[in-house]
Design a protein around this motif. Structure first.
Motif, PDB file in Angstrom:
ATOM      1  N   ASN A 171       0.832  -1.211   0.000  1.00 21.88           N
ATOM      2  CA  ASN A 171       0.000   0.000   0.000  1.00 21.88           C
ATOM      3  C   ASN A 171       0.862   1.254   0.000  1.00 21.88           C
ATOM      4  O   ASN A 171       0.584   2.218  -0.722  1.00 21.88           O
ATOM      5  CB  ASN A 171      -0.935  -0.003   1.211  1.00 21.88           C
ATOM      6  CG  ASN A 171      -2.021  -1.054   1.092  1.00 21.88           C
ATOM      7  OD1 ASN A 171      -2.446  -1.390  -0.008  1.00 21.88           O
ATOM      8  ND2 ASN A 171      -2.468  -1.571   2.225  1.00 21.88           N
ATOM      9  N   ARG A 174       2.486   1.550  -3.439  1.00 20.97           N
ATOM     10  CA  ARG A 174       1.532   1.995  -4.446  1.00 20.97           C
ATOM     11  C   ARG A 174       1.239   3.491  -4.304  1.00 20.97           C
ATOM     12  O   ARG A 174       1.088   4.203  -5.306  1.00 20.97           O
ATOM     13  CB  ARG A 174       0.245   1.186  -4.327  1.00 20.97           C
ATOM     14  CG  ARG A 174      -0.714   1.406  -5.476  1.00 20.97           C
ATOM     15  CD  ARG A 174      -1.899   0.455  -5.371  1.00 20.97           C
ATOM     16  NE  ARG A 174      -2.846   0.727  -6.443  1.00 20.97           N
ATOM     17  CZ  ARG A 174      -2.779   0.204  -7.652  1.00 20.97           C
ATOM     18  NH1 ARG A 174      -1.796  -0.628  -7.959  1.00 20.97           N
ATOM     19  NH2 ARG A 174      -3.671   0.490  -8.579  1.00 20.97           N
ATOM     20  N   THR A 175       1.219   3.969  -3.081  1.00 24.51           N
ATOM     21  CA  THR A 175       1.005   5.402  -2.856  1.00 24.51           C
ATOM     22  C   THR A 175       2.129   6.219  -3.469  1.00 24.51           C
ATOM     23  O   THR A 175       1.903   7.241  -4.119  1.00 24.51           O
ATOM     24  CB  THR A 175       0.911   5.696  -1.350  1.00 24.51           C
ATOM     25  OG1 THR A 175      -0.242   5.036  -0.816  1.00 24.51           O
ATOM     26  CG2 THR A 175       0.790   7.194  -1.091  1.00 24.51           C
ATOM     27  N   ARG A 176       3.371   5.773  -3.297  1.00 25.78           N
ATOM     28  CA  ARG A 176       4.500   6.486  -3.884  1.00 25.78           C
ATOM     29  C   ARG A 176       4.450   6.441  -5.402  1.00 25.78           C
ATOM     30  O   ARG A 176       4.804   7.414  -6.077  1.00 25.78           O
ATOM     31  CB  ARG A 176       5.820   5.920  -3.363  1.00 25.78           C
ATOM     32  CG  ARG A 176       6.009   6.111  -1.861  1.00 25.78           C
ATOM     33  CD  ARG A 176       7.466   6.051  -1.460  1.00 25.78           C
ATOM     34  NE  ARG A 176       8.100   4.816  -1.833  1.00 25.78           N
ATOM     35  CZ  ARG A 176       8.030   3.686  -1.127  1.00 25.78           C
ATOM     36  NH1 ARG A 176       7.296   3.663  -0.022  1.00 25.78           N
ATOM     37  NH2 ARG A 176       8.654   2.604  -1.520  1.00 25.78           N
ATOM     38  N   MET A 177       4.023   5.320  -5.945  1.00 20.66           N
ATOM     39  CA  MET A 177       3.881   5.217  -7.399  1.00 20.66           C
ATOM     40  C   MET A 177       2.841   6.212  -7.903  1.00 20.66           C
ATOM     41  O   MET A 177       3.038   6.888  -8.917  1.00 20.66           O
ATOM     42  CB  MET A 177       3.499   3.788  -7.776  1.00 20.66           C
ATOM     43  CG  MET A 177       4.612   2.776  -7.537  1.00 20.66           C
ATOM     44  SD  MET A 177       4.045   1.039  -7.571  1.00 20.66           S
ATOM     45  CE  MET A 177       3.481   0.899  -9.267  1.00 20.66           C
ATOM     46  N   GLN A 178       1.751   6.331  -7.192  1.00 16.96           N
ATOM     47  CA  GLN A 178       0.699   7.267  -7.591  1.00 16.96           C
ATOM     48  C   GLN A 178       1.176   8.717  -7.481  1.00 16.96           C
ATOM     49  O   GLN A 178       0.820   9.565  -8.307  1.00 16.96           O
ATOM     50  CB  GLN A 178      -0.546   7.039  -6.738  1.00 16.96           C
ATOM     51  CG  GLN A 178      -1.242   5.717  -7.042  1.00 16.96           C
ATOM     52  CD  GLN A 178      -2.327   5.357  -6.045  1.00 16.96           C
ATOM     53  OE1 GLN A 178      -2.323   5.838  -4.908  1.00 16.96           O
ATOM     54  NE2 GLN A 178      -3.251   4.503  -6.447  1.00 16.96           N
ATOM     55  N   GLN A 179       2.002   8.997  -6.467  1.00 19.01           N
ATOM     56  CA  GLN A 179       2.577  10.339  -6.346  1.00 19.01           C
ATOM     57  C   GLN A 179       3.477  10.652  -7.535  1.00 19.01           C
ATOM     58  O   GLN A 179       3.496  11.779  -8.041  1.00 19.01           O
ATOM     59  CB  GLN A 179       3.358  10.448  -5.037  1.00 19.01           C
ATOM     60  CG  GLN A 179       2.481  10.442  -3.789  1.00 19.01           C
ATOM     61  CD  GLN A 179       3.291  10.338  -2.511  1.00 19.01           C
ATOM     62  OE1 GLN A 179       4.471   9.968  -2.520  1.00 19.01           O
ATOM     63  NE2 GLN A 179       2.660  10.663  -1.390  1.00 19.01           N
ATOM     64  N   MET A 181       3.148   9.381 -10.539  1.00 17.62           N
ATOM     65  CA  MET A 181       2.269   9.620 -11.685  1.00 17.62           C
ATOM     66  C   MET A 181       1.692  11.040 -11.630  1.00 17.62           C
ATOM     67  O   MET A 181       1.603  11.729 -12.647  1.00 17.62           O
ATOM     68  CB  MET A 181       1.122   8.609 -11.693  1.00 17.62           C
ATOM     69  CG  MET A 181       1.520   7.151 -11.778  1.00 17.62           C
ATOM     70  SD  MET A 181       2.650   6.787 -13.136  1.00 17.62           S
ATOM     71  CE  MET A 181       4.224   6.695 -12.275  1.00 17.62           C
ATOM     72  N   LYS A 182       1.310  11.464 -10.445  1.00 18.47           N
ATOM     73  CA  LYS A 182       0.770  12.814 -10.280  1.00 18.47           C
ATOM     74  C   LYS A 182       1.813  13.867 -10.638  1.00 18.47           C
ATOM     75  O   LYS A 182       1.483  14.939 -11.169  1.00 18.47           O
ATOM     76  CB  LYS A 182       0.297  13.008  -8.840  1.00 18.47           C
ATOM     77  CG  LYS A 182      -0.415  14.329  -8.603  1.00 18.47           C
ATOM     78  CD  LYS A 182      -0.933  14.422  -7.166  1.00 18.47           C
ATOM     79  CE  LYS A 182      -1.644  15.754  -6.919  1.00 18.47           C
ATOM     80  NZ  LYS A 182      -2.144  15.844  -5.513  1.00 18.47           N
ATOM     81  N   MET A 228      -2.954   1.339 -12.693  1.00 21.13           N
ATOM     82  CA  MET A 228      -2.046   2.470 -12.532  1.00 21.13           C
ATOM     83  C   MET A 228      -2.324   3.579 -13.552  1.00 21.13           C
ATOM     84  O   MET A 228      -2.007   4.739 -13.321  1.00 21.13           O
ATOM     85  CB  MET A 228      -0.593   2.013 -12.667  1.00 21.13           C
ATOM     86  CG  MET A 228      -0.064   1.226 -11.477  1.00 21.13           C
ATOM     87  SD  MET A 228      -0.256   2.103  -9.907  1.00 21.13           S
ATOM     88  CE  MET A 228       0.683   3.580 -10.239  1.00 21.13           C
ATOM     89  N   GLY A 229      -2.883   3.216 -14.683  1.00 18.80           N
ATOM     90  CA  GLY A 229      -3.181   4.230 -15.697  1.00 18.80           C
ATOM     91  C   GLY A 229      -2.001   4.607 -16.562  1.00 18.80           C
ATOM     92  O   GLY A 229      -2.120   5.468 -17.441  1.00 18.80           O
TER      93      GLY A 229
END
Length: 364
Positions: A171, A174-179, A181-182, A228-229
């Protein structure tokens, strides 16, 4: 009266040894040497004749223990491959561009992920991303970087990818990966074949207590890659079977890599495994590669054996340590130029035209 300065680079070029000089330096188990320079001298950046000479300058700039982390390479397999020149083919419209995941790249050369670059230069990844931007090269940012991804992205004018290691807390990862991407990263590389790391990027106790390696866990990788998009690539694949399994599980790309050969000596090189992996993937996803690429001819060989692009690890760090952002930029542009020259010599006017007919692999 105009006086033309005779530089060391011009002298080497006059003897036709820009390429030949490369064969005299950087050999396995031999320290690189700057031909014609006294020990300890830091020559002007423009006088360096090939990428391997940047390693020699980096060696002069860095403490021995730090330099040893980015020193040398195993070129045994690369040196078994020769090029097949071809004449009577027009290469006037020479084109190095390639496309990955819908984005056009200036050349199939990327900066691979390397951790904590501030150890090699005060500006670390900030200088490296400026070099990548100036050379029109994509850059893969390590999750173990010296600066936060948003700060690196703010300096970038090029395509960024993000690289992570599997770890127990999916988790958090995945949060760091989403950051990332942002912040604008266009793809994620999940590096397998290395032990779990904690949230700080430090090796887990498992690495220190016997190198137990739980990293290749298909269930965990599936959880990380879903939703992940952006394209998710698996980095560290060294067999055709694992490459095929990765594609069947929905990974959008493969990076053939042995983690720089740091974990186990005597393994097959990534380039040696590349053709069978490319054949197993069968064009379903792009196959990239890293490991030991020091010359434009090296990169051309990887492209001929089926790689869509090459990731560079140590050479940009040599440039960074030696001359900062301008040094890393010089390394990238030198290799881009060399690839173009080899394409012309081998009668390959564009990247798509490079195939296995352009090289010959010799028995050991």
């Amino acid at each position: 009266m105009k006086i033309n300065r005779i530089t060391r680079r011009k002298t080497l070029a006059g003897f036709g040894s820009l390429a030949a000089a490369g064969s005299l330096v950087g050999q396995q188990n031999l320290a690189p040497k700057l031909i014609g320079e006294r020990p300890g001298i830091i020559p002007p950046r423009g006088d360096l004749a090939n990428v391997l000479e940047f390693e020699s300058v980096a060696q002069r700039k860095l403490a021995p223990a730090l330099y040893s982390k980015i020193a040398g390479s195993d070129r045994t397999y690369l040196d078994r491959i020769t090029l097949r020149p071809r004449m009577m083919v027009s290469t006037m419209g020479l084109d190095l561009t390639t496309e990955l995941f819908g984005e056009k790249m200036f050349a199939p050369i990327m900066i691979g992920p390397t951790a904590r670059q501030q150890a090699y230069h005060p500006e670390g990844e900030l200088a490296m991303v400026r070099a990548a931007s100036a050379a029109k090269a994509a850059m893969v940012v390590s999750s173990d970087s010296s600066y936060p991804i948003d700060k690196i992205a703010a300096e970038s004018k090029t395509t960024l990818w993000y690289q992570v290691y599997p770890e127990a807390d999916l988790n958090s990862l995945r949060t760091r990966m989403q950051q990332a991407m942002k912040a604008g990263c266009k793809a994620v590389c999940i590096t397998v074949g290395t032990p779990y790391r904690d949230a700080t990027g430090a090796p887990s106790p498992a690495r220190l207590a016997g190198m137990q390696n739980p990293a290749l866990n298909w269930e965990a990788i599936g959880q990380l890659s879903q939703g992940m998009g952006v394209p998710v690539l698996l980095k560290g694949i060294m067999t055709a079977e694992e490459a095929d399994a990765a594609v069947k599980r929905g990974l959008q790309g493969i990076v053939v890599s042995d983690y720089g050969g740091l974990l186990t000596m005597g393994m097959a090189s990534p380039l040696e495994m590349l053709p069978t992996i490319v054949d197993a993937v069968g064009g379903r996803v792009p196959v990239l590669i890293d490991g030991g690429f020091r010359r434009g001819s090296d990169i051309f060989k990887a492209l001929a054996l089926g790689a869509r692009a090459v990731l560079l690890g140590r050479p940009p760090l040599w440039g960074l340590a030696a001359y900062g952002a301008e040094g890393a930029q010089s390394v990238l542009e030198m290799l881009q130029t060399e690839v173009g020259r080899i394409m012309g010599m081998c009668g390959k006017p564009n990247i798509k035209s490079i195939d296995r007919t352009a090289v010959k692999i010799h028995e050991a």
